[in-house]
Motif scaffolding. Structure first.
Motif, PDB file in Angstrom:
ATOM      1  N   UNK A  51       0.693  -1.235   0.061  1.00 12.31           N
ATOM      2  CA  UNK A  51       0.176  -0.002   0.027  1.00 12.31           C
ATOM      3  C   UNK A  51       0.724   1.379   0.073  1.00 12.31           C
ATOM      4  N   UNK A  52       2.025   1.149   0.705  1.00  8.96           N
ATOM      5  CA  UNK A  52       2.767   2.384   0.778  1.00  8.96           C
ATOM      6  C   UNK A  52       3.757   2.450  -0.459  1.00  8.96           C
ATOM      7  N   UNK A  53       4.371   1.340  -1.241  1.00  7.86           N
ATOM      8  CA  UNK A  53       5.074   1.427  -2.264  1.00  7.86           C
ATOM      9  C   UNK A  53       5.123   0.232  -2.951  1.00  7.86           C
ATOM     10  N   UNK A  54       4.307  -0.140  -3.826  1.00  7.31           N
ATOM     11  CA  UNK A  54       4.099  -1.499  -4.721  1.00  7.31           C
ATOM     12  C   UNK A  54       5.447  -1.940  -5.131  1.00  7.31           C
ATOM     13  N   UNK A  55       6.489  -1.225  -5.715  1.00  2.00           N
ATOM     14  CA  UNK A  55       7.606  -1.876  -6.354  1.00  2.00           C
ATOM     15  C   UNK A  55       8.401  -2.128  -5.232  1.00  2.00           C
ATOM     16  N   UNK A  56       8.596  -1.260  -4.033  1.00  2.24           N
ATOM     17  CA  UNK A  56       9.414  -1.587  -2.896  1.00  2.24           C
ATOM     18  C   UNK A  56       9.210  -3.012  -2.343  1.00  2.24           C
ATOM     19  N   UNK A  57       7.772  -3.290  -2.301  1.00  2.50           N
ATOM     20  CA  UNK A  57       7.143  -4.516  -1.747  1.00  2.50           C
ATOM     21  C   UNK A  57       7.499  -5.806  -2.533  1.00  2.50           C
ATOM     22  N   UNK A  58       7.394  -5.383  -3.996  1.00  5.21           N
ATOM     23  CA  UNK A  58       7.853  -6.577  -5.042  1.00  5.21           C
ATOM     24  C   UNK A  58       9.479  -6.934  -4.681  1.00  5.21           C
ATOM     25  N   UNK A  59      10.268  -5.803  -4.675  1.00  5.95           N
ATOM     26  CA  UNK A  59      11.873  -6.040  -4.656  1.00  5.95           C
ATOM     27  C   UNK A  59      12.071  -6.819  -3.191  1.00  5.95           C
ATOM     28  N   UNK A  60      11.434  -6.723  -2.188  1.00  6.67           N
ATOM     29  CA  UNK A  60      11.655  -7.492  -0.853  1.00  6.67           C
ATOM     30  C   UNK A  60      11.296  -8.686  -1.074  1.00  6.67           C
ATOM     31  N   UNK A  61      10.512  -9.190  -1.910  1.00  6.17           N
ATOM     32  CA  UNK A  61      10.159 -10.555  -2.125  1.00  6.17           C
ATOM     33  C   UNK A  61      11.078 -11.196  -3.140  1.00  6.17           C
ATOM     34  N   UNK A  62      11.508 -10.379  -4.203  1.00  6.23           N
ATOM     35  CA  UNK A  62      12.083 -10.952  -5.310  1.00  6.23           C
ATOM     36  C   UNK A  62      13.522 -10.994  -5.448  1.00  6.23           C
ATOM     37  N   UNK A  63      14.084  -9.958  -4.881  1.00  8.10           N
ATOM     38  CA  UNK A  63      15.453  -9.705  -4.909  1.00  8.10           C
ATOM     39  C   UNK A  63      16.176  -9.910  -3.590  1.00  8.10           C
ATOM     40  N   UNK A  64      16.804 -10.998  -3.414  1.00  7.86           N
ATOM     41  CA  UNK A  64      17.482 -11.495  -1.869  1.00  7.86           C
ATOM     42  C   UNK A  64      18.805 -10.582  -1.863  1.00  7.86           C
ATOM     43  N   UNK A  65      19.363 -10.065  -2.778  1.00  5.89           N
ATOM     44  CA  UNK A  65      20.622  -9.441  -2.698  1.00  5.89           C
ATOM     45  C   UNK A  65      20.289  -8.076  -2.086  1.00  5.89           C
ATOM     46  N   UNK A  66      18.981  -7.236  -2.706  1.00  2.00           N
ATOM     47  CA  UNK A  66      18.702  -6.128  -2.060  1.00  2.00           C
ATOM     48  C   UNK A  66      18.199  -6.152  -0.571  1.00  2.00           C
ATOM     49  N   UNK A  67      17.651  -7.608  -0.257  1.00  3.14           N
ATOM     50  CA  UNK A  67      17.144  -7.717   0.798  1.00  3.14           C
ATOM     51  C   UNK A  67      17.955  -7.628   1.795  1.00  3.14           C
ATOM     52  N   UNK A  68      19.407  -7.962   1.695  1.00  4.21           N
ATOM     53  CA  UNK A  68      20.348  -7.734   2.864  1.00  4.21           C
ATOM     54  C   UNK A  68      20.522  -6.459   3.206  1.00  4.21           C
ATOM     55  N   UNK A  69      20.091  -5.390   2.360  1.00  2.00           N
ATOM     56  CA  UNK A  69      20.489  -4.040   2.706  1.00  2.00           C
ATOM     57  C   UNK A  69      19.399  -3.472   3.573  1.00  2.00           C
ATOM     58  N   UNK A  70      18.111  -4.173   3.826  1.00  2.00           N
ATOM     59  CA  UNK A  70      17.210  -3.612   4.669  1.00  2.00           C
ATOM     60  C   UNK A  70      17.495  -3.835   6.265  1.00  2.00           C
ATOM     61  N   UNK A  71      17.897  -2.688   7.010  1.00  2.00           N
ATOM     62  CA  UNK A  71      18.506  -2.931   7.994  1.00  2.00           C
ATOM     63  C   UNK A  71      17.398  -1.856   8.859  1.00  2.00           C
ATOM     64  N   UNK A  72      16.837  -2.242   9.958  1.00  2.00           N
ATOM     65  CA  UNK A  72      16.120  -1.380  10.939  1.00  2.00           C
ATOM     66  C   UNK A  72      16.966  -0.491  11.528  1.00  2.00           C
ATOM     67  N   UNK A  73      16.454   0.671  12.061  1.00  2.00           N
ATOM     68  CA  UNK A  73      17.338   1.688  12.669  1.00  2.00           C
ATOM     69  C   UNK A  73      17.007   1.044  14.243  1.00  2.00           C
TER      70      UNK A  73
END
Length: 508
Positions: free
Chosen positions: A23-45
């Motif tokens: 709902x916030x950002x469709x493409x961001x949601x798609x990338x989180x599911x489909x791109x495991x390399x990008x997933x490594x960059x998702x770190x919570x503050x």
């Protein structure tokens, strides 16, 4: 039961978190599911981690409202069998019940069996102290429950009512936590039912979009929002957008950003001279283009002349918890566990430093009161940065200790917000990149920097202070954390002195 398969060959399950991300950002949601390399960059503050941990703690405490409840221990879709067994047995309450229907997964905080009506109530637990229903849809509590309600309806589970369990802001702790008084149970069934009709097509749109094998082309939707609203993968999806550009213009609105994006105007240098910006926004642009500060010396001098010596440069580190840890505290009332105070008695005097760090797992209020009374005297000016925070902490202290009211009322009446000079744009520098935080202003006007510290922001300071009292923290590590906390808080207060001195020299 249909389960969507993604291009990685794995079954794609759309959880509530994934849907809200969509709902916030469709493409961001798609990338989180489909791109495991990008997933490594998702770190919570550290701040986000603290919020998540606090939410988990609230969930656990709320379960005590249902002493006969049972917890589904298996994760995600594997918990369906366990959930079905508990539903068949009609247990009084089920925690973390799992339902998977048509690729959508619901993990329900609490399912409560209504024996009278032979159905189930769905309850969502939130660490907030009110129902959120008028903000962004992806942060709306009604949306949270409506998403789960649709899945439960598809699973043909008879549902009676929908409740939100949230923190009671009027609760004050005395002794052991009174769980029944800590929480408010609010029936929002009518709102949830009304929301379901509009939400179901969006869920189907999410399933179609997120199951695509090929990455969606073009920028993500965040391109039309300011920098603070951008998703984690913004730079990947929008490679033409510079790290500092029109999205960083202070208080820029979606309407203006949309016009700039349509014209492919991404940098401050490319903004047309006739574009509709406020005077403050144009000052930011002009400072960037000229690489020269915009300075109103007369206004700065007027502000500094209003300050009375001694000058007290003061900074708290404090935080509030949903579940009050000490007697006398209400939810989210701030715990002042640390402060730093630099004092300049008169012009040209030697700068003095006082500091306090509460190193016990107990209420620091009385110690703070006793120390500050010896260090801040009537007649001077207490300088803070975003002084509403310090003023709020002082007010919270007075609520717990009314006898301290005269002292803290004196302190609050003496407060001056040094940030005001920059908010009012009496001094604008391109190095601030449109911000007025200490972390942007200090390194621009001095050689001091926060990135040289182990602790670099308030959320991290809170996390480290709490870590001091963990049974797994050694005495040596505890001492190290204490030193790091003192360096961080100490930099905040001396930063204000350095900025004051820079401005005073500028206009002298």
């Amino acid at each position: 039961m249909e389960v969507v398969q993604n291009l990685l060959g794995k079954y794609m399950i759309i959880s509530k978190t994934t849907f809200l991300n969509f709902l916030k950002c469709p493409k961001n949601a798609w990338l989180k599911i489909h791109d495991p390399n990008l997933l490594e960059e998702f770190t919570l503050s550290p701040f986000d981690l603290q919020l998540r941990e606090q939410g988990n703690e609230v969930d656990v405490v709320a379960r005590k409202l249902f002493p006969k409840g049972v917890l589904v221990t298996k994760k995600a879709e594997e918990g369906q069998g366990e959930t079905s067994a508990y539903i068949k047995a009609k247990v009084p309450a089920i925690f973390q019940a799992s339902f998977l229907s048509d690729a959508f997964l619901a993990k329900c905080d609490i399912l409560e069996y209504d024996e009278t009506n032979q159905n189930w109530n769905l309850l969502e637990v939130k660490a907030s102290n009110a129902v959120s229903e008028d903000g962004p849809e992806e942060k709306d509590h009604v949306t949270d429950l409506a998403f789960q309600a649709i899945i439960l309806r598809r699973a043909k589970l008879p549902i009676g009512k929908y409740f939100l369990i949230h923190i009671n802001k009027e609760y004050i702790r005395w002794g052991d936590i009174d769980v029944a008084s800590l929480f408010v149970r609010e029936d929002i069934s009518s709102d949830v039912i009304a929301r379901m009709e509009a939400l179901e097509p969006k869920m189907e749109a999410a399933k179609e979009y997120l199951s695509r094998e090929k990455e969606p082309l073009g920028p993500c939707d965040c391109i039309y929002g300011g920098r603070s609203s951008h998703c984690e993968t913004f730079q990947y999806s929008n490679p033409d957008i510079p790290k500092y550009g029109v999205h960083d213009i202070a208080n820029i609105r979606e309407k203006k950003l949309t016009l700039l994006m349509e014209r492919k105007v991404y940098t401050l240098d490319d903004i047309p001279d006739d574009f509709d910006l406020t005077d403050n926004q144009w000052n930011q642009v002009h400072a960037h283009r000229s690489k020269r500060p915009i300075v109103d010396k007369e206004a700065i001098k007027s502000e500094l002349d209003s300050l009375r010596f001694p000058l007290y440069f003061f900074d708290y580190e404090a935080f509030g918890l949903a579940i009050p840890p000490f007697d006398g505290y209400a939810p989210y009332k701030k715990i002042p566990f640390q402060y730093s105070l630099h004092v300049l008695r008169e012009p040209g005097a030697k700068l003095e430093h006082f500091e306090f760090l509460h190193d016990e797992n107990s209420d620091p209020t009385e110690a703070v009161i006793a120390r500050l009374k010896t260090e801040i005297k009537p007649g001077g000016t207490v300088i803070a940065w975003s002084m509403s925070f310090e003023a709020g902490v002082n007010k919270d202290i007075v609520e717990r200790v009314p006898s301290a009211a005269p002292f803290f009322e004196m302190v609050n009446s003496s407060l001056y917000d040094l940030r005001k000079i920059f908010l009012k744009q009496y001094y604008v520098h391109h190095g601030f990149v449109g911000k007025t935080s200490l972390k942007k202003v200090l390194p621009t006007l001095s050689e001091k920097r926060y990135d040289a510290l182990k602790i670099q922001e308030g959320g991290q300071a809170v996390e480290e202070w709490l870590k001091m009292f963990s049974p797994n923290t050694t005495p040596a590590k505890r001492a190290e954390i204490a030193e790091d906390l003192k360096k961080y808080c100490g930099l905040d207060s001396i930063a204000m002195y350095d900025i004051w001195k820079y401005l005073a020299d500028l206009v002298s």
